[in-house]
Scaffold this active site. Sequence first.
Site, PDB file in Angstrom:
ATOM      1  N   THR A  42      94.506  14.362   4.333  1.00 22.01           N
ATOM      2  CA  THR A  42      95.523  13.303   4.345  1.00 22.01           C
ATOM      3  C   THR A  42      94.807  11.954   4.361  1.00 22.01           C
ATOM      4  O   THR A  42      94.430  11.456   3.312  1.00 22.01           O
ATOM      5  CB  THR A  42      96.476  13.459   5.540  1.00 22.01           C
ATOM      6  OG1 THR A  42      95.717  13.670   6.735  1.00 22.01           O
ATOM      7  CG2 THR A  42      97.410  14.638   5.347  1.00 22.01           C
ATOM      8  N   LYS A  68      90.782  19.808   8.216  1.00 19.63           N
ATOM      9  CA  LYS A  68      91.137  18.433   7.894  1.00 19.63           C
ATOM     10  C   LYS A  68      91.461  17.705   9.187  1.00 19.63           C
ATOM     11  O   LYS A  68      91.872  18.297  10.195  1.00 19.63           O
ATOM     12  CB  LYS A  68      92.316  18.375   6.923  1.00 19.63           C
ATOM     13  CG  LYS A  68      93.633  18.954   7.423  1.00 19.63           C
ATOM     14  CD  LYS A  68      94.468  18.062   8.330  1.00 19.63           C
ATOM     15  CE  LYS A  68      94.838  16.766   7.627  1.00 19.63           C
ATOM     16  NZ  LYS A  68      95.603  15.898   8.603  1.00 19.63           N
ATOM     17  N   THR A  79      95.447  16.321  15.577  1.00 20.90           N
ATOM     18  CA  THR A  79      96.185  16.424  14.329  1.00 20.90           C
ATOM     19  C   THR A  79      95.214  16.972  13.302  1.00 20.90           C
ATOM     20  O   THR A  79      94.670  16.249  12.479  1.00 20.90           O
ATOM     21  CB  THR A  79      96.715  15.055  13.886  1.00 20.90           C
ATOM     22  OG1 THR A  79      97.420  14.467  14.965  1.00 20.90           O
ATOM     23  CG2 THR A  79      97.669  15.207  12.707  1.00 20.90           C
ATOM     24  N   GLU A 166      89.222   7.724  11.519  1.00 19.25           N
ATOM     25  CA  GLU A 166      89.801   6.578  10.814  1.00 19.25           C
ATOM     26  C   GLU A 166      89.103   5.277  11.198  1.00 19.25           C
ATOM     27  O   GLU A 166      89.051   4.899  12.367  1.00 19.25           O
ATOM     28  CB  GLU A 166      91.301   6.491  11.112  1.00 19.25           C
ATOM     29  CG  GLU A 166      92.080   7.607  10.452  1.00 19.25           C
ATOM     30  CD  GLU A 166      93.542   7.664  10.847  1.00 19.25           C
ATOM     31  OE1 GLU A 166      94.302   8.366  10.157  1.00 19.25           O
ATOM     32  OE2 GLU A 166      93.915   7.028  11.854  1.00 19.25           O
ATOM     33  N   ASN A 293      96.463   2.388  11.208  1.00 12.86           N
ATOM     34  CA  ASN A 293      97.553   2.937  12.000  1.00 12.86           C
ATOM     35  C   ASN A 293      98.693   1.962  12.218  1.00 12.86           C
ATOM     36  O   ASN A 293      99.830   2.377  12.474  1.00 12.86           O
ATOM     37  CB  ASN A 293      97.016   3.480  13.321  1.00 12.86           C
ATOM     38  CG  ASN A 293      96.265   4.785  13.118  1.00 12.86           C
ATOM     39  OD1 ASN A 293      96.877   5.827  12.974  1.00 12.86           O
ATOM     40  ND2 ASN A 293      94.947   4.718  13.057  1.00 12.86           N
ATOM     41  N   THR A 298     104.346   2.011   6.592  1.00 12.60           N
ATOM     42  CA  THR A 298     104.898   0.849   5.918  1.00 12.60           C
ATOM     43  C   THR A 298     104.058   0.420   4.734  1.00 12.60           C
ATOM     44  O   THR A 298     104.473  -0.446   3.974  1.00 12.60           O
ATOM     45  CB  THR A 298     105.035  -0.325   6.898  1.00 12.60           C
ATOM     46  OG1 THR A 298     103.758  -0.629   7.465  1.00 12.60           O
ATOM     47  CG2 THR A 298     106.029  -0.020   7.990  1.00 12.60           C
TER      48      THR A 298
END
Length: 298
Positions: A42, A68, A79, A166, A293, A298
């Site tokens: 992802t 992942k 996650t 991230e 994040n 959005t």
Amino acid sequence: MSTGVIGRRMKMEAFVKAIPELPKSLGGSAEDAHRAAVAITTTDLVSKEAALQVTIGGKQVHIGGMCKGSGMIHPNMATMLGVVTCDADVEPEVWRGMLRRACDASFNAITVDGDTSTNDTVIGLASGKSGAPLITDEASADASTLEAALTALLQGLAKSIAWDGEGATCLMEIEVTGAADDADARTVAKSVAGSSLAKSAIFGHDPNWGRIAAAAGYSGVQFDQNDLAVRLGSMQLMEAGQPLAFDAKAASTYLKETCAKHGTVNIFVSVGKGSGKGMAWGCDLSYDYVKINAEYTT
């Protein structure tokens, strides 16, 4: 396989239509395995896969895995999704125990941001097709060999998740020694790996040993503060609970150069003279993590 967005229902119509077509693309080659590893990503910047082999009973046993995960990563698991396949012949209960312990030493020992997940899975499959002897006793030499290989594989995959956190610019590897037992050592290591202040300092190339010491202290593990020692790379920053004079510029350069190549920052913490030891892995906390994040949906 997908972790998805919390609370968002998947649009099943498109998935249902595609299901009859999926078997046509299945295969047993390395390229097929790689495509599967890429398909489950992802926000990951890279796919994550590994394989190794060991000898059991004179037969080659193969273990492969993919996973992942990049954000919202924190024990228990995160996650993340992981699949392990193995051709060893092992009793189901013995295999489950191996997988559970290997996960504790790997996927349950990483953190990116301190957020646990509503969706995490590790699936372990053992086909028995290697021709190696059936493993029925988890205390046997064959079982130890297989579990060591499984743990090494899962640790490699877990570290790749933390490395690909991230916005990360480095992998943080925390090794703790001197604890009363391994569980305590791992708890301290996880606490340091998950400290937002320590992670921010690493990103800023600031050798702030106080943040590491504080995270060890609030981990919940009891130890004498006069036994605490902290080392960053090869530089000892604290010993016997007291700060040491060290070359701050050299320490900062170590962090800067390591982060520049997205390398591994090694942090060593000792909390006493016990036999317990443990490791955890994390990453630094950068501006990009907040950006990713803050704008996730959005």
